[in-house]
Design an enzyme around this catalytic site. Structure first.
Site, short mmCIF file in Angstrom:
data_model
loop_
_atom_site.label_atom_id
_atom_site.label_comp_id
_atom_site.label_asym_id
_atom_site.label_seq_id
_atom_site.Cartn_x
_atom_site.Cartn_y
_atom_site.Cartn_z
N ARG A 81 5.11 23.83 6.34
CA ARG A 81 3.64 22.60 5.95
C ARG A 81 4.98 21.29 5.16
NH1 ARG A 81 1.79 27.15 5.85
NH2 ARG A 81 3.23 27.83 4.90
N THR A 82 4.95 21.94 4.33
CA THR A 82 6.05 20.14 3.98
C THR A 82 6.71 19.42 4.32
OG1 THR A 82 5.81 21.47 1.86
CG2 THR A 82 6.85 19.16 1.37
N LYS A 84 29.13 24.46 6.50
CA LYS A 84 31.23 24.17 6.82
C LYS A 84 31.79 23.66 5.48
CE LYS A 84 31.22 21.87 10.78
NZ LYS A 84 31.38 20.50 12.06
N ARG A 117 14.48 18.84 -0.22
CA ARG A 117 14.26 20.43 -0.68
C ARG A 117 15.52 20.83 -0.42
NH1 ARG A 117 9.15 24.75 1.69
NH2 ARG A 117 8.48 23.28 0.44
N HIS A 134 7.87 20.62 -7.46
CA HIS A 134 7.04 21.02 -6.29
C HIS A 134 5.95 19.48 -6.29
CE1 HIS A 134 6.42 21.31 -2.38
NE2 HIS A 134 6.18 22.14 -1.67
C1 NCD Z 1 5.70 26.33 -1.80
C2 NCD Z 1 7.06 25.92 -1.87
O1 NCD Z 1 7.93 26.40 -0.97
O2 NCD Z 1 7.47 26.34 -3.04
N1 NCD Z 1 5.26 26.43 -0.22
C3 NCD Z 1 5.22 25.07 0.40
O3 NCD Z 1 5.96 23.98 -0.05
N2 NCD Z 1 3.65 25.10 0.81
C4 NCD Z 1 5.33 28.17 -2.08
C5 NCD Z 1 5.97 29.02 -1.26
O4 NCD Z 1 6.76 29.25 -0.79
O5 NCD Z 1 5.53 30.20 -1.59
#
Ligand code: NCD
Length: 315
Positions: free
Chosen positions: A64-65, A92, A114, A142
């Protein structure tokens, strides 16, 4: 090779909800509203990122993100590429910061990061000149998920002052819980963190912006009686949460069909995804057309990320 360290994050960075004012959060929510597709599916046309390239540096898995940042860039008229740890020189031994410095040197306008390191996005922001957006850093924050969660709740419930939201599950390992709790508190809501004592500790009450705003409960059945919304969380097995849960987790903390009968009639259900159906949430609850706002979160996720990208390049 940290030649150009800047010691303060810029105002164009978006690294955490912590430190935002209520006014700043409301500005982002207002901007999010301008990016929501019309009922007939048409998207307002924007060209804020015309001629600009955004880099998605995703050193942890994501659906999703990552895809919603990519979609958000397209909707703003920009170009985007994504780098994953697998297939990049991270395998590497290159560090996250070195990877980021090299990608910045290619002339990108914004970097979305991320990573599994709590504070990793801030590390990158300190080393780079361009704006950096945190798309989830370890157990820390997040912030775009926090923004999209409160956008979804405001759409469903109206103003959040005095509302009560339960966040249920693996709170200890959840950067979503941290960002969403802070965003809800800024908007005057109350938050009830619910889960086993191994995954929800009283120290989390420190996330509140006013005394008494955040409470902790280990009993889901009593916790649901007066809430306006429930946000369910996945057990973060990749952060070793598995050893902190018992085999009767679903019986104690799963959002089952029987449990949602305890909810007030207007209460809505959210989940940041990915869902583990049959563990923290039943199929019939996740797909409940009356209460579930889970796919609406995804739609508003694009609109929220557009708002954050606009703020990054325009201010
Ligand atoms: C979350 C995350 O990655 O922190 N997911 C997301 O970004 N939609 C929650 C999760 O991974 O459980």
């Amino acid at each position: 090779m940290l030649a150009r360290v800047r010691y303060l994050a810029s105002v164009h960075d978006f690294l955490q909800i912590e430190g935002l004012t209520r006014v700043q959060l409301e500005q982002l929510l207002d901007a999010t509203n301008t990016n929501i597709p019309h009922a007939e599916g048409r998207q307002p046309a924007k060209s804020t990122l015309d001629g600009k390239v955004v880099a998605n540096v995703f050193f942890e898995d994501s659906t999703r993100t990552r895809c919603s940042f990519e979609t958000a860039v397209h909707r703003l008229g920009g170009e985007v590429f994504t780098v994953a740890a697998a297939g990049s020189s991270a395998s590497k031994g290159e560090s996250l910061v070195d990877t980021a410095l090299n990608i910045e040197a290619m002339g990108v306008a914004v970097m979305v990061v991320r990573c599994a390191i709590s504070g990793g996005a801030a590390m990158v922001a300190k080393a780079l000149r361009i704006p950096v957006i945190n798309a989830g850093d370890g157990r820390h924050e997040h912030p775009t998920q926090g923004l999209l969660d409160v956008a979804t709740l405001r759409e469903a419930l109206g103003a959040l002052d005095g509302r009560c939201v339960a966040i249920v599950g693996d709170v200890a390992n959840s950067r979503v819980a941290r960002s969403t709790t802070k965003a809800l508190c800024l908007l005057g809501a109350r938050v009830r963190l619910v889960g086993p004592p191994t995954l929800v500790s009283r120290t989390m009450q420190a996330l509140a912006t006013a005394p008494g705003q955040v409470e902790v409960s280990h009993d889901l059945d009593t916790a649901l009686a007066d809430v306006d919304a429930v946000i369910m969380l996945r057990i973060q097995l990749e952060r070793a949460a598995g050893s902190a849960i018992s085999s009767d987790y679903r019986i104690l903390y799963g959002l089952t069909q029987a449990r949602i009968r305890r909810l007030p009639a207007h209460a809505v259900i959210l989940h940041p995804g990915p869902m583990n159906r049959g563990v923290e949430i039943d199929d019939s609850v996740a797909d409940d057309p009356g209460r579930s706002r889970i796919l609406r979160q995804v739609t508003l996720g694009v609109a929220s990320r557009m708002a954050v990208l606009e703020r990054a390049v325009v201010g």
